[in-house]
Motif scaffolding. Sequence first.
Motif, mmCIF file in Angstrom:
data_model
loop_
_atom_site.group_PDB
_atom_site.id
_atom_site.type_symbol
_atom_site.label_atom_id
_atom_site.label_comp_id
_atom_site.label_asym_id
_atom_site.label_seq_id
_atom_site.Cartn_x
_atom_site.Cartn_y
_atom_site.Cartn_z
ATOM 1 N N SER A 154 0.819 -1.223 0.000
ATOM 2 C CA SER A 154 0.000 0.000 0.000
ATOM 3 C C SER A 154 0.843 1.259 0.000
ATOM 4 N N GLY A 155 2.171 1.121 -0.223
ATOM 5 C CA GLY A 155 3.015 2.302 -0.337
ATOM 6 C C GLY A 155 3.692 2.731 0.937
ATOM 7 N N VAL A 156 3.665 1.908 2.000
ATOM 8 C CA VAL A 156 4.369 2.218 3.240
ATOM 9 C C VAL A 156 5.175 0.996 3.666
ATOM 10 N N ALA A 157 6.101 1.222 4.604
ATOM 11 C CA ALA A 157 6.891 0.135 5.166
ATOM 12 C C ALA A 157 7.130 0.428 6.639
ATOM 13 N N PHE A 158 7.252 -0.628 7.431
ATOM 14 C CA PHE A 158 7.566 -0.498 8.857
ATOM 15 C C PHE A 158 9.048 -0.814 9.038
ATOM 16 N N ARG A 209 21.578 -2.035 27.993
ATOM 17 C CA ARG A 209 20.234 -2.588 27.847
ATOM 18 C C ARG A 209 19.807 -2.479 26.389
ATOM 19 N N ALA A 210 18.876 -3.331 26.022
ATOM 20 C CA ALA A 210 18.391 -3.363 24.639
ATOM 21 C C ALA A 210 17.261 -2.352 24.448
ATOM 22 N N VAL A 211 17.261 -1.694 23.302
ATOM 23 C CA VAL A 211 16.210 -0.739 22.957
ATOM 24 C C VAL A 211 15.760 -1.007 21.516
ATOM 25 N N ARG A 212 14.522 -0.570 21.211
ATOM 26 C CA ARG A 212 13.986 -0.726 19.867
ATOM 27 C C ARG A 212 13.241 0.540 19.478
ATOM 28 N N VAL A 213 13.310 0.850 18.210
ATOM 29 C CA VAL A 213 12.600 2.010 17.656
ATOM 30 C C VAL A 213 11.917 1.547 16.376
ATOM 31 N N GLY A 214 10.628 1.769 16.267
ATOM 32 C CA GLY A 214 9.875 1.388 15.074
ATOM 33 C C GLY A 214 9.040 2.540 14.568
ATOM 34 N N TYR A 215 8.835 2.590 13.261
ATOM 35 C CA TYR A 215 8.042 3.661 12.666
ATOM 36 C C TYR A 215 7.599 3.245 11.266
ATOM 37 N N ILE A 216 6.567 3.917 10.791
ATOM 38 C CA ILE A 216 6.063 3.735 9.427
ATOM 39 C C ILE A 216 6.624 4.848 8.557
ATOM 40 N N TRP A 253 20.933 -1.649 4.520
ATOM 41 C CA TRP A 253 20.327 -2.779 5.230
ATOM 42 C C TRP A 253 21.377 -3.890 5.332
ATOM 43 N N ASN A 254 21.810 -4.152 6.533
ATOM 44 C CA ASN A 254 22.789 -5.208 6.786
ATOM 45 C C ASN A 254 22.150 -6.269 7.673
ATOM 46 N N ASP A 255 21.984 -7.464 7.104
ATOM 47 C CA ASP A 255 21.380 -8.582 7.828
ATOM 48 C C ASP A 255 20.023 -8.188 8.415
ATOM 49 N N VAL A 256 19.175 -7.668 7.550
ATOM 50 C CA VAL A 256 17.842 -7.203 7.953
ATOM 51 C C VAL A 256 16.844 -8.338 7.756
ATOM 52 N N ASN A 257 15.986 -8.537 8.756
ATOM 53 C CA ASN A 257 14.876 -9.488 8.626
ATOM 54 C C ASN A 257 13.764 -8.809 7.826
ATOM 55 N N LEU A 258 13.535 -9.293 6.618
ATOM 56 C CA LEU A 258 12.593 -8.657 5.700
ATOM 57 C C LEU A 258 11.320 -9.472 5.602
ATOM 58 N N THR A 259 10.189 -8.797 5.726
ATOM 59 C CA THR A 259 8.873 -9.419 5.584
ATOM 60 C C THR A 259 8.079 -8.620 4.555
ATOM 61 N N LEU A 260 7.447 -9.333 3.640
ATOM 62 C CA LEU A 260 6.646 -8.709 2.592
ATOM 63 C C LEU A 260 5.185 -9.057 2.837
ATOM 64 N N VAL A 261 4.350 -8.034 2.942
ATOM 65 C CA VAL A 261 2.938 -8.226 3.278
ATOM 66 C C VAL A 261 2.088 -7.807 2.084
ATOM 67 N N SER A 262 1.209 -8.714 1.666
ATOM 68 C CA SER A 262 0.263 -8.389 0.597
ATOM 69 C C SER A 262 -1.059 -8.015 1.233
ATOM 70 N N GLY A 263 -1.547 -6.863 0.903
ATOM 71 C CA GLY A 263 -2.791 -6.354 1.473
ATOM 72 C C GLY A 263 -2.814 -4.845 1.343
ATOM 73 N N ARG A 264 -3.925 -4.232 1.675
ATOM 74 C CA ARG A 264 -4.066 -2.785 1.540
ATOM 75 C C ARG A 264 -4.549 -2.180 2.843
ATOM 76 N N PRO A 265 -3.672 -2.090 3.877
ATOM 77 C CA PRO A 265 -4.095 -1.400 5.104
ATOM 78 C C PRO A 265 -4.336 0.079 4.822
ATOM 79 N N ILE A 266 -5.259 0.670 5.570
ATOM 80 C CA ILE A 266 -5.551 2.090 5.388
ATOM 81 C C ILE A 266 -4.367 2.896 5.898
ATOM 82 N N SER A 267 -3.847 3.773 5.067
ATOM 83 C CA SER A 267 -2.712 4.603 5.445
ATOM 84 C C SER A 267 -2.920 5.988 4.853
ATOM 85 N N PHE A 268 -2.593 7.005 5.623
ATOM 86 C CA PHE A 268 -2.773 8.372 5.159
ATOM 87 C C PHE A 268 -1.661 9.247 5.728
#
Length: 704
Positions: free
Chosen positions: A53-57, A227-234, A270-285
């Motif tokens: 749908s034109g976005v990635a996490f 300590r371990a930390v994570r940051v996620g975004y669209i 991207w170095n040793d990135v876990n890649l997932t491809l999702v088919s679908g159209r979530p609403i995004s704006f």
Amino acid sequence: MKSFALFRLTRLAAMMIRTATSSLVMIVAVSTLHAEETNLSDLPIKRVVMYSSGVAFFEHAGEVEGNSAVELQFNVKDINDLLKSMVLEDLGGGRISTVSYGSKDPITRTLSTFSIDLTRNPTLADLLGQIRGEAIEIDAPTKVAGTIIGVEKRIVAVGKEDTIEQSYLTLLTDEGLRSVSLDNVGRIKLTNAKLDAELRQALLVLASGKSQEKKLVSLNFLGAGKRAVRVGYIQEAPIWKTSYRLVLDNDKQPLLQGWAIVENTTEADWNDVNLTLVSGRPISFVMDLYQPLYLARPEVKPELYASLRPRTYDQSLKDAEQDFAMLGEQMEAGKQDGLARSRELRKNLAAAAPSAPPAPGFASPSSGYDRATLKSSLESVANASDVGEMFRYAIATPVKLSRSTSAMLPIVNDSVEGSKVSIYNEASHIKHPLSGLRLKNSTDLHLMQGPITVFDDGAYAGDAQIQDLQPGTERLISYAMDLDTEVAPSLTNSPQSLVSIRLAKGVLFVSTKLERKKSYVIKNSGKSEKTVLIEYPVVANWKLLEPAEPSEKTRDLYRFAVKAEPGKAATLVVHEEQQLTEQLAANNLNNNQVQIYLQATVVSAEVKKALQEIVARKDSIQKAVQKRAELDRQVVVIDQEQKRIRDNMAQLPKESDLFRRYITKFTEQEDEIERLRGLITAAIDEETKLRSALDQYLLGIDIK
């Protein structure tokens, strides 16, 4: 009381200033302390989930130690998605502090703060008008120095009839006032260095607003130890695409190989990135959260009360003469005495006038309010293979992909079920069908839409396209023209025929049908037997008679499977019918129509008998109408004869025998007219009764 209240307000304001100053000092001290103890850490991208749908996490993960800051770089256009979707996690018990980034004030608001306003694309005359009173130097064409007084527009004659509008600059020079046309000005220099610097700064702001700059976003984590930390975004990303290769083999099941095409448009490798491809159209704006928003507030002006003016009042009419006499005596006594009295009167009126009411005060609203605690829960709908209504492909091996590069990743490499067919559609090609394949997705994967390159017998056979295909579903694909097979279609239409007639409540329901047959003659010039799928359009209101059922049916097409052996002609006949129903008023049927229905074999004996009765009753009505018409005609003839007699009697003497004969005949004719009018009335009554009887008869029958 007013002095005491003013004293309390002054004291309260001083306390607030001291408190704010102390707080500011503490905040600066704490911020300085954190700045001294903050470590810079690096969080690489570890997981990417790309959507169609034109976005990635994107997920960054790593370790931080103590109070750490992580700096990430983004394009300005991606800041809005970051502000809308960023999620931060400190997995080691630490705390997440501020996320800071460079603000973006509206450029028009920034430009309006300069002494020279560039927000409305000003002309040279507008710019000079904004700096009235400033000293400048111009070349016009000689060097002129002076202070700007203003800019005016003049109408200047050009030639004999035309005029143009020109702007003139008025300067105060050492020699006096001077007016210069801006068309003759070649250079303008601002003498005021500060104003010149502000103009240049405004132009820099204007230019920076159009640049696609990058922004640093600083993430602050507070805590102790590693300590371990994570940051996620669209973030906006190109949609991932699929392409397939289909290898056909006469002895084996087809082999399907699928590839996913992905692009790394981020600012990092991207170095040793876990890649997932999702088919679908979530609403995004996209929502503009990066641009500062300012709310326009109403301007409230203080309420002012003007001083009251003294009023004047008219005198009573009954005392007018007495007052006039007194005024005459005052004038004789002298003007000074009268003026003194007048001043005394005005003084008394001013003292008697009411004073202006005091300005109302403002009651301070209560600062306390109740806040409801909102609690929301989010239930995850993800599992190993499905994400809600979507399907995902998890790439098994970590992916390495440099920034601004693309890659093809294998997602499908398995055998699928399929059988070769030839697909004939007259709209595609009137002579030859298309070589195709009935493809069944026998894998456990959801196959996204994309192109398919087909290889047959070790060679390239053609290209096809497929729509989304769920596991276990079938779809036809075509990839080339089958030149070994020919199809010859022909159409035969049958005339419209009567099916049935029903007579109910005066309405004749006539059912007819249309029939058509389309024949397909198929010739196979190849060496092996083929299955040819004939596609035939589904048309509303047409019923399929032959074959009884199609091999398959879509929303718009029938498909009929025909076996075509080599060297032999195969035939398919598609037989359809359409039934039509026409409603006719039985009272309006003519004899020709009735005769057609009486001769039809599909009409029942009851309906024929009723039609005959209707015809007989209509004949009776027609005879009554003719009888009345004949009586009316006789009356008209007598009336014309009486007119002739009147004309003749006007020319004869009343004592003549002929005049008396006319009188006798005229009397006889009047008696005849009276008799005829009685017969006409009876004929009208008879016709009315016959029509009423026919209507009652029609309403009382319901036969077919």
